[in-house]
Design an enzyme around this catalytic site. Structure first.
Site, PDB file in Angstrom:
ATOM      1  N   ASN A   1       0.798  -1.225   0.000  1.00  0.00           N
ATOM      2  CA  ASN A   1       0.000   0.000   0.000  1.00  0.00           C
ATOM      3  C   ASN A   1       0.834   1.281   0.000  1.00  0.00           C
ATOM      4  O   ASN A   1       0.335   2.346   0.365  1.00  0.00           O
ATOM      5  CB  ASN A   1      -0.957   0.002   1.197  1.00  0.00           C
ATOM      6  CG  ASN A   1      -1.797  -1.252   1.243  1.00  0.00           C
ATOM      7  OD1 ASN A   1      -1.670  -2.065   2.154  1.00  0.00           O
ATOM      8  ND2 ASN A   1      -2.614  -1.458   0.229  1.00  0.00           N
TER       9      ASN A   1
ATOM     10  N   ILE B   1       1.221   7.027   0.678  1.00  0.00           N
ATOM     11  CA  ILE B   1       0.590   5.910   1.386  1.00  0.00           C
ATOM     12  C   ILE B   1      -0.886   5.817   1.025  1.00  0.00           C
ATOM     13  O   ILE B   1      -1.604   6.817   1.044  1.00  0.00           O
ATOM     14  CB  ILE B   1       0.730   6.099   2.909  1.00  0.00           C
ATOM     15  CG1 ILE B   1       2.211   6.202   3.291  1.00  0.00           C
ATOM     16  CG2 ILE B   1       0.081   4.944   3.673  1.00  0.00           C
ATOM     17  CD1 ILE B   1       2.451   6.752   4.670  1.00  0.00           C
ATOM     18  N   CYS B   2      -1.310   4.598   0.676  1.00  0.00           N
ATOM     19  CA  CYS B   2      -2.723   4.383   0.388  1.00  0.00           C
ATOM     20  C   CYS B   2      -3.373   3.811   1.644  1.00  0.00           C
ATOM     21  O   CYS B   2      -3.254   2.618   1.931  1.00  0.00           O
ATOM     22  CB  CYS B   2      -2.870   3.416  -0.789  1.00  0.00           C
ATOM     23  SG  CYS B   2      -4.576   3.190  -1.255  1.00  0.00           S
ATOM     24  N   LEU B   3      -3.976   4.686   2.430  1.00  0.00           N
ATOM     25  CA  LEU B   3      -4.575   4.265   3.699  1.00  0.00           C
ATOM     26  C   LEU B   3      -5.900   5.003   3.848  1.00  0.00           C
ATOM     27  O   LEU B   3      -5.938   6.234   3.768  1.00  0.00           O
ATOM     28  CB  LEU B   3      -3.608   4.603   4.851  1.00  0.00           C
ATOM     29  CG  LEU B   3      -4.058   4.280   6.270  1.00  0.00           C
ATOM     30  CD1 LEU B   3      -4.341   2.795   6.445  1.00  0.00           C
ATOM     31  CD2 LEU B   3      -2.984   4.703   7.273  1.00  0.00           C
TER      32      LEU B   3
END
Lengths: 118, 152
Positions: free
Chosen positions: B80, B87-89
């Site tokens: 991610n 950041i893919c959150l």
């Protein structure tokens, strides 16, 4: 042996004398009144007997003005809002948030105002 | 100049110092409270153990109503995390809540390290290895952990 007994007797005697002596002097002191109480100040502390919640958005207690109102010197106008979910925030903090997402930031339920006030 | 966002960040910083979460640390940069430098230590008993990963967090004046921009400065290998460190959150995007603070952001990223979400891959190679070849994935992670010590 007899010597020490005599000394003991003397000591008992002198103590008794001392006691009676001090009692007399107390009587005299009361009559002379060396001190009189003219003025006294009582200091007391108080605090709310409730849990004061912190606004989870700006992190200031809801009973105080929010960070925005503190910055803009609008302390008097800053009020608290309670949602149907019973979470409370500063009304200013919450009104900015609901513009972009009409959910309670703490429980994610749809935001419904229950009460606005102090 | 003190704005609500800057005052909130001062409160975040104070909380971070008074109640420091385990394995993460962060502080505003020397001359700009809107830009923070942070370090996340790889959690024990995970492939990221012993890694010391640097991050940069950029806030806007809309904080905390808008999330900050967070990215890894240290090289990262994670399903991610994009190549540029982004950041893919979810909590940094559509699931953001204004109740989050720096401490919550850093601990969330720390727990993301060992709990990747392969359904929204930002690094397809990492996502594929994570699902299909865990041993090779862990080897790549060990390499970036070692790299993380070199530019502290």
């Amino acid at each position: 042996m007899s010597d020490s007994q005599v000394i003991m007797k003397d000591e008992t005697c002198s103590t008794a004398n001392g006691k009676s002596g001090s009692m007399e002097s107390t009587k005299q002191d009361a009559e002379v009144k060396p001190f009189t109480l003219k003025k006294w100040n009582i200091v007391a502390m108080w605090s709310w007997d409730v849990d004061c919640d912190t606004c989870a958005i700006c992190r200031v207690q809801v009973m105080d003005a929010c960070l925005r109102c503190q910055t803009e010197n609008k302390q008097e106008e800053c009020v608290v809002v309670w949602g149907e979910c019973n979470h409370s925030f500063h009304n200013c903090c919450m009104s900015l948030w609901v513009k972009q997402n009409n959910r309670c930031p703490l429980c994610q339920q749809e935001w419904m105002v229950q009460r606005i006030g102090k | 100049m003190s704005t609500p966002a800057r005052r909130r960040l001062m409160r975040d910083f104070r909380k971070l110092q008074e109640d420091p979460p385990a394995g993460v640390s962060g502080a505003p940069s020397e001359n700009n409270i809107m830009i923070w430098n942070a370090v996340i230590f790889g959690p024990a008993d995970t492939p990221f153990e012993d890694g010391t990963f640097k991050l940069m967090i950029e806030f806007t004046e809309e904080y905390p109503n808008k999330p900050p921009n967070v990215r890894f400065i240290s090289k990262m290998f994670h399903p991610n995390v994009y190549a540029d460190g982004g950041i893919c959150l979810d909590i940094l995007q559509n699931r953001w809540s204004p109740t989050y603070d720096v401490s919550a952001i850093l601990t969330s990223i720390q727990s993301l390290l060992d709990e990747p979400n392969p359904n929204s891959p930002a690094n397809s190679q990492a996502a594929q290895l994570y699902q299909e070849n865990r041993r090779e994935y862990e080897k790549k992670v060990a390499a970036i952990c070692e790299q993380s010590w070199q530019n502290l």
